[in-house]
Design an enzyme around this catalytic site. Sequence first.
Site, PDB file in Angstrom:
ATOM      1  N   GLU A  49       0.836  -1.205   0.000  1.00 49.88           N
ATOM      2  CA  GLU A  49       0.000   0.000   0.000  1.00 49.88           C
ATOM      3  C   GLU A  49       0.870   1.255   0.000  1.00 49.88           C
ATOM      4  OE1 GLU A  49      -2.247  -1.677   3.420  1.00 49.88           O
ATOM      5  OE2 GLU A  49      -3.996  -0.927   2.355  1.00 49.88           O
ATOM      6  N   GLU A  53      -3.997  -9.293   3.786  1.00 44.20           N
ATOM      7  CA  GLU A  53      -4.656  -8.990   5.068  1.00 44.20           C
ATOM      8  C   GLU A  53      -5.832  -9.913   5.372  1.00 44.20           C
ATOM      9  OE1 GLU A  53      -3.521  -6.792   2.965  1.00 44.20           O
ATOM     10  OE2 GLU A  53      -2.731  -5.020   3.982  1.00 44.20           O
TER      11      GLU A  53
HETATM   12  N1  CAA Z   1       4.584  -8.192  11.431  1.00 44.35           N
HETATM   13  C1  CAA Z   1       5.316  -8.689  12.432  1.00 44.35           C
HETATM   14  N2  CAA Z   1       6.089  -9.794  12.327  1.00 44.35           N
HETATM   15  C2  CAA Z   1       6.104 -10.401  11.131  1.00 44.35           C
HETATM   16  C3  CAA Z   1       5.363  -9.935  10.038  1.00 44.35           C
HETATM   17  C4  CAA Z   1       4.576  -8.772  10.215  1.00 44.35           C
HETATM   18  N3  CAA Z   1       3.852  -8.247   9.223  1.00 44.35           N
HETATM   19  N4  CAA Z   1       5.569 -10.757   8.998  1.00 44.35           N
HETATM   20  C5  CAA Z   1       6.428 -11.708   9.416  1.00 44.35           C
HETATM   21  N5  CAA Z   1       6.743 -11.496  10.712  1.00 44.35           N
HETATM   22  C6  CAA Z   1       7.691 -12.275  11.527  1.00 44.35           C
HETATM   23  C7  CAA Z   1       7.235 -13.693  11.747  1.00 44.35           C
HETATM   24  O1  CAA Z   1       6.389 -13.796  12.850  1.00 44.35           O
HETATM   25  C8  CAA Z   1       8.538 -14.416  11.940  1.00 44.35           C
HETATM   26  O2  CAA Z   1       8.939 -14.185  13.260  1.00 44.35           O
HETATM   27  P1  CAA Z   1       9.820 -15.267  14.052  1.00 44.35           P
HETATM   28  O3  CAA Z   1      11.054 -15.471  13.243  1.00 44.35           O
HETATM   29  O4  CAA Z   1      10.039 -14.640  15.387  1.00 44.35           O
HETATM   30  O5  CAA Z   1       8.965 -16.511  14.120  1.00 44.35           O
HETATM   31  C9  CAA Z   1       9.498 -13.665  11.032  1.00 44.35           C
HETATM   32  O6  CAA Z   1       8.893 -12.394  10.787  1.00 44.35           O
HETATM   33  C10 CAA Z   1       9.762 -14.348   9.710  1.00 44.35           C
HETATM   34  O7  CAA Z   1       8.500 -14.672   9.104  1.00 44.35           O
HETATM   35  P2  CAA Z   1       8.310 -16.047   8.315  1.00 44.35           P
HETATM   36  O8  CAA Z   1       8.817 -17.176   9.126  1.00 44.35           O
HETATM   37  O9  CAA Z   1       6.891 -16.058   7.892  1.00 44.35           O
HETATM   38  O10 CAA Z   1       9.282 -15.829   7.073  1.00 44.35           O
HETATM   39  P3  CAA Z   1       9.096 -16.296   5.562  1.00 44.35           P
HETATM   40  O11 CAA Z   1      10.328 -15.868   4.877  1.00 44.35           O
HETATM   41  O12 CAA Z   1       8.665 -17.695   5.505  1.00 44.35           O
HETATM   42  O13 CAA Z   1       7.873 -15.415   4.998  1.00 44.35           O
HETATM   43  C11 CAA Z   1       6.594 -13.421   4.619  1.00 44.35           C
HETATM   44  C12 CAA Z   1       7.991 -14.040   4.881  1.00 44.35           C
HETATM   45  C13 CAA Z   1       6.070 -13.886   3.257  1.00 44.35           C
HETATM   46  C14 CAA Z   1       6.755 -11.928   4.626  1.00 44.35           C
HETATM   47  C15 CAA Z   1       5.620 -13.889   5.736  1.00 44.35           C
HETATM   48  O14 CAA Z   1       6.206 -13.646   6.982  1.00 44.35           O
HETATM   49  C16 CAA Z   1       4.282 -13.204   5.726  1.00 44.35           C
HETATM   50  O15 CAA Z   1       3.411 -13.571   4.971  1.00 44.35           O
HETATM   51  N6  CAA Z   1       4.120 -12.189   6.612  1.00 44.35           N
HETATM   52  C17 CAA Z   1       2.848 -11.535   6.816  1.00 44.35           C
HETATM   53  C18 CAA Z   1       2.542 -10.573   5.713  1.00 44.35           C
HETATM   54  C19 CAA Z   1       1.248  -9.869   6.002  1.00 44.35           C
HETATM   55  O16 CAA Z   1       0.255 -10.467   6.367  1.00 44.35           O
HETATM   56  N7  CAA Z   1       1.259  -8.556   5.822  1.00 44.35           N
HETATM   57  C20 CAA Z   1       0.098  -7.765   6.076  1.00 44.35           C
HETATM   58  C21 CAA Z   1       0.149  -7.256   7.475  1.00 44.35           C
HETATM   59  S1  CAA Z   1      -1.338  -6.463   7.910  1.00 44.35           S
HETATM   60  C22 CAA Z   1      -1.275  -4.958   7.212  1.00 44.35           C
HETATM   61  O17 CAA Z   1      -0.340  -4.608   6.562  1.00 44.35           O
HETATM   62  C23 CAA Z   1      -2.475  -4.125   7.533  1.00 44.35           C
HETATM   63  C24 CAA Z   1      -2.571  -2.890   6.751  1.00 44.35           C
HETATM   64  O18 CAA Z   1      -3.243  -2.847   5.737  1.00 44.35           O
HETATM   65  C25 CAA Z   1      -1.969  -1.633   7.248  1.00 44.35           C
END
Ligand code: CAA
Length: 689
Positions: free
Chosen positions: A108, A128
Amino acid sequence: MGNINASVDLRRDDGIAVVTVDNPPVNALKHEVRAGLVEGLRQARDDDAVKAVVIACAGRTFFAGADITEFGKPPQAPGLHDVIATIEAMQKPVVAALHGTALGGGFELALACHYRVAVAGARVGLPEVKLGLLPGAGGTQRLPRPIGPEKALKMIVTGEPIGAAAALADGIIDEIVEGELTTAAIAFARRVVAEERPLKLVRDREGKLSAEGFADAAETLTRRLRGRDAPAACVEAVRNAIILPFEEGLKREAELFRKLVAGDQSKAQRHIFFAEREAAKVPDMPEAAKPRPVTSGAVIGAGTMGGGIAMCFANAGIPVTIVETGRDLLQKGLDRVAANYRTTVSRGGLGADEMERRMGLITGVTELEAVASADVVIEAVFEEMGIKQRVFADLDRLARANALLATNTSTLDVDEIARATARPQEVLGMHFFSPANVMRLLEIVRGAETSFDALATAVALGRRLGKVPVTVGVCYGFVGNRMLARRSVETERLLLEGALPHEIDAAVVAFGFPMGPCAMMDLAGLDVGWRIRQGRGERALIEDALYQAGHYGQKTGKGYFRYDAGSRTPVPDAEVEAIILEGSARIGLNRRPIGEEEIVERMTLPMINEGARILEEGIATRPGDIDVIWVSGYGWPVWRGGPMYYADRLGLAHLCDRLTYYADRSRDVTLRPAPLLQRLAAEGRGFAS
Ligand code: CAA
């Protein structure tokens, strides 16, 4: 210029300001990052020598979104909206430099920039919805503008990201760059410095905002998502992009986001997000333990399970050999794999050339000697101890030293299997769920002698195969099936007391499962359950009677339900009802109507009670592990957060009361609240504590 704070750096490269964020591991947009971005942008704005700005991220990815750990806490200014407003107010072009996964708030933010460049491997998306949310930083209003509401809705409701090439074709990004990303982004910024003013923003592109096809797309995308609030909110927000002015649409999006983020469903889904990541961690694993490299695998057995496991390897790009005893069985197995791939191709899920490539990674042989070259061997032969032990004795003789030897058993004692070898430290369970190429859950069963290296290798391999690995201990049925067995006992009881299969299934589906226990047993096969009960000397009045009447489930067109030829739709069956009524009469039970509420309680509470015992015995490490197992392997509705999370929401004291009531009524001592449950309830605590 220089460090703005611990996460954000600003430097100038001959007229181009470069704001670089470094917040490992995924550059989540936590408060410090947002504050640093706003400050960096202001400095760039006020510096006359700066003509354009590049926003880039260090490490493995561009911003993967808002910091999920901040949700539910008091908001701290500046918020993401402030960062975005600062970008859009800039009179100098701002270029986002994308690599890795630009997700959620990260994407975004990029959409608010004047330009976006990306490396070829970058992916962008709005996931999301998977957290029970909608994009809350303008994504529902900005994305439909370049690509049209229909396509935007698909991305937002499925939450699936798209690759850079598709993003370029759709006009979401402006260029795919080669070479070092920041350098290329700086060069791009130099080229656009002189672009005409006012600078163009995504929010001002209105050309594609048509309602055509939107209603149909919305209906198709949300048809199978009943019970979840977020997808409907996504639809409403994207529809607003069509019918409302931009600012008004943003306001509505923020309202919808606030409601979802404070709601129970999103809390539950955020719990599962973190529990999934936690589940891959083994608490006593020493730092020194390292996964061994896996470059090839072997699967013993070309049955449905073996074939599905081999597909997991091929899908992950790992060459795999399937070993089967006879040519015919082998060919049948390979044909089934090819047929599965062909179905995916015909549904548009896979290109024909990709199918060829994957099939090319699978080799079938009839000589067990072939396992000698594999780093990992997974046994998926008939579920019988003697057979499994013979296979493992052979593997011990033939497999290379250090090879991981895994059994896919779903019920048998992994330690007993390991004892058939002289290297029990290399043996563990890798319990895939059927269909193995589709289901995400992987129970990794740690034997008494399993080494940490072997365990670490299995966990890493599980993640590479796209699974959700959860480490569990040895016991009958491990975690998932052991809890499921409690539900099966209760299903049988409900049938005898007065419920019919379609009533039980309807209540469980209304709770949020994709299918009820009776339809699930029809899918798995009643003959399978029969064989297991025979082996254990157990009986089930109704299920045994159905089996004896030839009701094996979908495979015979009749089980708990009837199935018309070629159909998988369960239809209530008068013959089954007669068998059930006869069963009740035989044990002298007066049948009574049983309401949905009671059915749901009895389909969930005894399982939770078993979960408490599993935790007490240390078979599962954390309550969250049990939640992940049930959400990713058995269809527990993710928006209810898994059985142990659900138990905490109900309150453990209430749970104890209800279990005691059912235990008294049925005189079944296994329904008495487990000691852990009683203790936590008495202390006013929950499993999460
Ligand atoms: N916030 C906080 N922590 C996060 C995070 C986030 N958005 N995304 C990942 N992490 C953390 C995980 O909990 C993990 O922590 P630990 O190592 O302590 O367990 C670490 O980062 C690594 O994550 P993964 O093990 O998942 O790593 P990966 O390489 O397999 O995947 C990724 C990476 C594709 C980015 C995956 O982590 C993911 O899908 N993350 C979430 C993405 C997401 O949902 N974003 C939207 C957030 S909501 C939002 O943005 C609302 C809005 O509109 C304003």
